[in-house]
Design a protein around this motif. Sequence first.
Motif, PDB file in Angstrom:
ATOM      1  N   ASN A   7       0.865  -1.173   0.000  1.00 50.83           N
ATOM      2  CA  ASN A   7       0.000   0.000   0.000  1.00 50.83           C
ATOM      3  C   ASN A   7       0.911   1.235   0.000  1.00 50.83           C
ATOM      4  N   THR A  41      -2.424   5.072  -3.230  1.00 49.43           N
ATOM      5  CA  THR A  41      -3.415   6.026  -2.731  1.00 49.43           C
ATOM      6  C   THR A  41      -2.816   7.420  -2.847  1.00 49.43           C
ATOM      7  N   THR A  82      -5.243  11.722  10.614  1.00 48.56           N
ATOM      8  CA  THR A  82      -5.245  10.760  11.720  1.00 48.56           C
ATOM      9  C   THR A  82      -5.863   9.437  11.294  1.00 48.56           C
ATOM     10  N   THR A  83      -6.980   9.509  10.581  1.00 49.55           N
ATOM     11  CA  THR A  83      -7.646   8.298  10.109  1.00 49.55           C
ATOM     12  C   THR A  83      -6.774   7.553   9.119  1.00 49.55           C
ATOM     13  N   MET A  84      -6.208   8.279   8.168  1.00 52.26           N
ATOM     14  CA  MET A  84      -5.378   7.653   7.142  1.00 52.26           C
ATOM     15  C   MET A  84      -4.161   6.970   7.754  1.00 52.26           C
ATOM     16  N   GLY A  86      -3.791   6.031  10.875  1.00 48.80           N
ATOM     17  CA  GLY A  86      -4.220   4.942  11.742  1.00 48.80           C
ATOM     18  C   GLY A  86      -4.463   3.668  10.968  1.00 48.80           C
ATOM     19  N   GLU A  87      -5.092   3.794   9.812  1.00 48.67           N
ATOM     20  CA  GLU A  87      -5.332   2.619   8.969  1.00 48.67           C
ATOM     21  C   GLU A  87      -4.018   2.063   8.434  1.00 48.67           C
ATOM     22  N   ALA A  88      -3.105   2.948   8.067  1.00 47.21           N
ATOM     23  CA  ALA A  88      -1.812   2.508   7.544  1.00 47.21           C
ATOM     24  C   ALA A  88      -1.019   1.759   8.605  1.00 47.21           C
ATOM     25  N   GLU A  90      -2.042  -0.117  10.894  1.00 51.17           N
ATOM     26  CA  GLU A  90      -2.560  -1.441  11.219  1.00 51.17           C
ATOM     27  C   GLU A  90      -1.737  -2.537  10.546  1.00 51.17           C
ATOM     28  N   ARG A  91      -1.121  -2.206   9.394  1.00 49.86           N
ATOM     29  CA  ARG A  91      -0.267  -3.180   8.702  1.00 49.86           C
ATOM     30  C   ARG A  91       1.027  -2.482   8.299  1.00 49.86           C
ATOM     31  N   THR A  95       2.823  -1.188   4.302  1.00 43.67           N
ATOM     32  CA  THR A  95       2.452   0.187   3.967  1.00 43.67           C
ATOM     33  C   THR A  95       3.687   1.077   3.961  1.00 43.67           C
TER      34      THR A  95
END
Length: 360
Positions: A7, A41, A82-84, A86-88, A90-91, A95
């Motif tokens: 990603n 992205t 923050t959301t972006m 945070g999702e990144a 996770e793995r 990423t």
Amino acid sequence: MSNERINLVVLFGGQSAEHDVSCTTAAHVLAAADPDKYRITPVGISTDGQWAVATEAADALRSGPAALPSRLDPRGDTLSPTTMLGEAAERPERTVVLPLLHGPMGEDGTVQGMLELANVAYVGAGVLGSAVAMDKAMAKQVLTAAGIAQARYRAFAEHQITPALPAELAADLGLPCFVKPANMGSSVGVTKAKTVEELRDAIDYALTYDEWIVVEEGIVGREIEIAVIGNDDPFVSVPGEILPGDEFYSYDDKYVNDASSGVIPAPLTPDQTADVQRQALAVFRALRCEGLARCDFFLEESGPARGFLCNEVNTMPGFTPISMFPKMLIASGMPYPEIIDRLVELALERHGRRRRNTKH
């Protein structure tokens, strides 16, 4: 790398005066990135700091790299950093953030610090290397301590400037001289001053970009650049030479008038080539660079004839069609897609190593 796609979050735009350069850089990186290896992205940052998933770029990527425009539009659906992140996070092993941001609020350690806190791998120098290399005044101090030859200079904060300073600088450094904001790139805010009055005006102009300025003696010499890519064992490219179309390699010369040109490899002797490559590697290490950098030198062959003098270092150089960084690596046997692959690998390697040292 495993068969699963990485990603790759590409940050571009930003709040600095180099916003447009970043948007052009990102378009060419996205066109070269292998869609079989990367799930891309594109995240644009507007000049007022708004983050968004770049709609035009995302749509073009779905149609294939050939559909990408020559310059990306950073606008799109609003995105929370923050959301972006945070999702990144996770793995983190799958990423990588590619911060194609030039200048302040992107190349100066600010975004790098945010990514470190988010536990996300990213391309390029870390917080310290980014911050020191971005600030020309600090970089010159570090390079002086490391024994790297440079042009004579003086650095000042805005509150240290007095009415008598321009005449003092002219007497000390000679005329013409160059006035630069400490924390800008792409020659933004740089002026060649030929008189004391021009020097006074140039200082005022540079202060519109930064509260710290650097004034350098004028060097009569050739402009030689080197691309460096790597972490612990960096690869150094063949040198390139800039042939300015303007009085100096200005912003307009680089991006507006299309008057400058580059010669790769630079017409140097084998000994000169080895010398500037050695110095580029020393500069890269002294400034704690990682991932990539473009090291710029003057070659002074007359007058004092001091040889190679380090001008500055760019820790996130441009990737536009006229940019020397990718062109020098390509001339050294590293195709454009391979450059991106190598940068992603270096980012993951550095992230894993740094995290080993912070988890106890």
